[in-house]
Write an enzyme that holds these catalytic residues in place. Structure first.
Site, PDB file in Angstrom:
ATOM      1  N   SER A 138     -37.534 -14.609 -57.927  1.00 31.21           N
ATOM      2  CA  SER A 138     -38.521 -15.672 -58.008  1.00 31.21           C
ATOM      3  C   SER A 138     -39.923 -15.094 -58.208  1.00 31.21           C
ATOM      4  CB  SER A 138     -38.439 -16.570 -56.769  1.00 31.21           C
ATOM      5  OG  SER A 138     -39.225 -17.717 -56.924  1.00 31.21           O
ATOM      6  N   ASP A 175     -43.848 -19.037 -62.632  1.00 31.56           N
ATOM      7  CA  ASP A 175     -43.421 -17.755 -62.070  1.00 31.56           C
ATOM      8  C   ASP A 175     -42.278 -17.179 -62.917  1.00 31.56           C
ATOM      9  OD1 ASP A 175     -41.443 -19.525 -61.276  1.00 31.56           O
ATOM     10  OD2 ASP A 175     -41.208 -18.667 -59.297  1.00 31.56           O
ATOM     11  N   ASP A 207     -39.043 -16.863 -62.872  1.00 37.25           N
ATOM     12  CA  ASP A 207     -37.837 -17.640 -63.194  1.00 37.25           C
ATOM     13  C   ASP A 207     -38.159 -19.099 -63.499  1.00 37.25           C
ATOM     14  OD1 ASP A 207     -38.434 -18.088 -60.470  1.00 37.25           O
ATOM     15  OD2 ASP A 207     -36.372 -18.686 -60.047  1.00 37.25           O
ATOM     16  N   ASP A 212     -39.406 -21.685 -61.939  1.00 40.61           N
ATOM     17  CA  ASP A 212     -39.136 -22.834 -61.070  1.00 40.61           C
ATOM     18  C   ASP A 212     -40.381 -23.268 -60.314  1.00 40.61           C
ATOM     19  OD1 ASP A 212     -39.230 -20.750 -59.233  1.00 40.61           O
ATOM     20  OD2 ASP A 212     -37.362 -21.262 -58.233  1.00 40.61           O
TER      21      ASP A 212
END
Length: 570
Positions: free
Chosen positions: A143, A302, A304, A306
């Site tokens: 993340s 960010d 990834d 999300d």
């Protein structure tokens, strides 16, 4: 587990990866060696995340293979091997290799796999689990954590993060797997040729982008006038770049430019200190671009994709929005857009217990139910599934203070791409009203009260970090108080014992799952909440206050923080 024995196993392993061997040779400090080998990296409620490196308490090929084998055994136990697992990954060091190892180990156990041919975002992985009717999904990502980290995130058949029960069963299986160095599999090509591993590519991007049409609240207006909002975007070297660009072009936000230096999927995140859109420093290059060529809105996702962060340029100056503010702006926009054609009382929103109460107040004013959940977007996704099973109310919006948002339920985790579209549409709506996002936010505050929030994090590094962290929480549990300086206590919520204490002799049960969390709610509506991370040795303290003016609210926040600091120093 004897860490010296586990260390010797790695040192004597003839087929150990040469990079791991080289790392081992550089390590001589017994304390560091013990920390790397005294236990397996923790598998939490959604998977595992940790620093890259040699050892069983690190992310590497061998710890990834071990978890992949555990997942394969869990799937086999459920009789779901042919339903399959969808795998994607972000730009981090080792992510593609870890994804391929996961696919190979699963395939070696007869589990069907759908594997991405390149990096793709977490929300798209969530969507694809449902699209392929798969039993599970795996996202290789850490993340928004620094470059030294990576992780293994597990999803259920509903596209949401795995349930607590599933995580507990997986952990039980993993505890039986102690032979991480012996786990092998055939080359990827062998499983592809046998059609056990199925590669997917750009065709799934088209499918996801078609679903994004469900997110737009006013597609005709956006298509015609979207260019009136000038946007600068940074994927912060991560996986969001392609889909965000395509989505904005398709919907009509054509006055849009990307920070080229941060469009490259660089695992070292070389242009930022931290690839976290919650970090104001991550916006430095975007702010320079907006200063050189004026823009109204800066967005960043960010690695990834999300989480979404945002900056509004007002009178030439940047104003950073926090996660609560982005959430209420989008919520307010969705409500105003929905009000014309739907019965709002048939809907619910979901938010976490550490998210500001302002969203709940806005929802209540329109007859919309709010469902509060434990921290973590998995619990918000779970509310969607529960509501569908009961066929009661419809999901309208879900968000958490840590920059996670979801509107359309074809995804069951936070989705920065959906949020980017909605915040851009909110800005366009403001344009037609002759105001900007900050003006809209101030209008909301004037109507519902001024809210302010703060998050503090305390790290507990090393082998004894978790012990020290839990001891501090236990100490606070044992301290009773009815007043914290000028803040008079209304109740204490202890989610570990599932009890709400109104007074020494009055209590009631909490309905949320047990969790190591303490929340103190004061009579003026202020609160503070203490929560240890489920995957890392760190301790978070959340503060929330509200008042009649911006100045009053800011003063309250500082007073509450100071009062709590004095309490924990006693």
């Amino acid at each position: 587990m004897n860490w010296q024995q586990k260390l010797r196993e790695w040192q004597s392993c003839e087929h150990l990866d040469s990079g791991m061997k080289d790392q081992l040779k550089t390590l001589s400090d017994p304390a560091e060696l013990e920390e790397r080998f005294y236990k397996y990296l923790s598998f939490g409620t959604g998977g595992m995340r940790g620093e890259l490196g040699v050892g069983i308490n690190r992310i590497n090929d061998y710890t990834i293979k071990r978890v992949a084998l555990g997942l394969a055994q869990y799937i086999s136990e459920a009789g779901a091997s042919q339903h399959g697992v969808v795998i994607s990954y972000d730009n981090r060091h080792g992510s593609q290799r870890f994804a391929k190892w996961t696919a190979r180990v699963l395939a070696s156990q007869g589990v069907k796999v759908y594997l991405s041919d390149q990096l793709r975002p977490t929300p798209q992985l969530s969507f694809l689990v449902r699209h392929y009717h798969a039993f599970a999904g795996v996202m290789i990502t850490a993340s928004h954590n620094p470059k030294e980290y990576n992780g293994f995130k597990v999803y259920g058949s509903d596209g949401g993060q795995i349930t607590l029960a599933a995580a507990e069963r997986l952990l039980t299986i993993l505890n039986e797997i102690q032979n991480e160095l012996a786990i092998e599999a055939e080359p990827l090509s062998a499983y592809v040729n046998n059609k056990i591993i199925n590669l997917f590519g750009e065709e799934v991007d088209t499918l996801y982008l078609e679903k994004l049409a469900l997110v737009s609240q006013n597609p005709a207006q956006t298509s015609r006038f979207g260019s009136n909002v000038s946007i600068v975007y940074s994927p912060l070297h991560g996986s969001g770049n392609i889909l965000v660009q395509k989505a904005f072009q398709k919907l009509g936000f054509t006055n849009f430019r990307v920070i080229k230096e941060q469009a490259v999927p660089d695992p070292d995140f070389s242009t930022v200190m931290s690839p976290n859109p919650e970090d104001e420093q991550a916006f430095a290059l975007a702010l320079d671009e907006a200063a050189a060529r004026p823009a109204q809105l800066i967005l960043a996702t960010d690695p990834d994709a999300d989480r979404l962060g945002a900056v509004v340029i007002k009178n030439g100056e940047p104003i950073f929005l926090n996660g609560n503010q982005i959430g209420v702006l989008i919520l307010d926009y969705i409500i105003r857009s929905t009000k014309e054609h739907e019965r709002l009382k048939d809907f619910f929103i979901a938010k976490t217990i550490v998210t500001s109460d302002l969203g709940e107040k806005i929802a209540a004013a329109h007859g919309i139910e709010t469902r509060n959940t434990l921290t973590g977007f998995k619990f918000i996704g779970e509310q969607i599934q529960l509501s569908e099973a009961k066929e009661d109310k419809h999901f309208l919006f879900g968000y958490e203070e840590s920059f996670g948002y979801l509107a359309a339920t074809f995804v069951r985790d936070k989705d920065a791409i959906q949020a980017a579209i909605l915040l851009a549409e909110t800005a366009l709506s403001c344009f037609f009203d002759g105001i900007d996002l900050i003006d809209r936010l101030n209008d909301i505050y004037e109507q519902y009260g001024y809210y302010a929030e703060c998050l503090e994090t305390q790290m507990f590094p090393g082998k004894d970090g978790l012990i020290q962290m839990n001891r501090q929480l236990d100490d606070l549990r044992s301290q009773g108080f009815i007043q914290l300086d000028g803040f008079e206590l209304l109740c204490k919520e202890d989610y570990l014992s599932s009890e709400r204490w109104i007074s020494d002799d009055q209590k009631c049960l909490l309905t949320l799952p047990s969790s190591n969390v303490l929340k103190y709610i004061f009579k003026d509506g202020s609160w503070l909440c203490l929560r240890p991370s489920g995957t890392e040795p760190k301790f978070k303290v959340y503060y929330s206050v509200h008042g009649k003016s911006k100045v009053e609210t800011a003063n309250k926040l500082e007073n509450l923080k100071a009062a709590f600091h004095r309490l924990i120093k006693k």
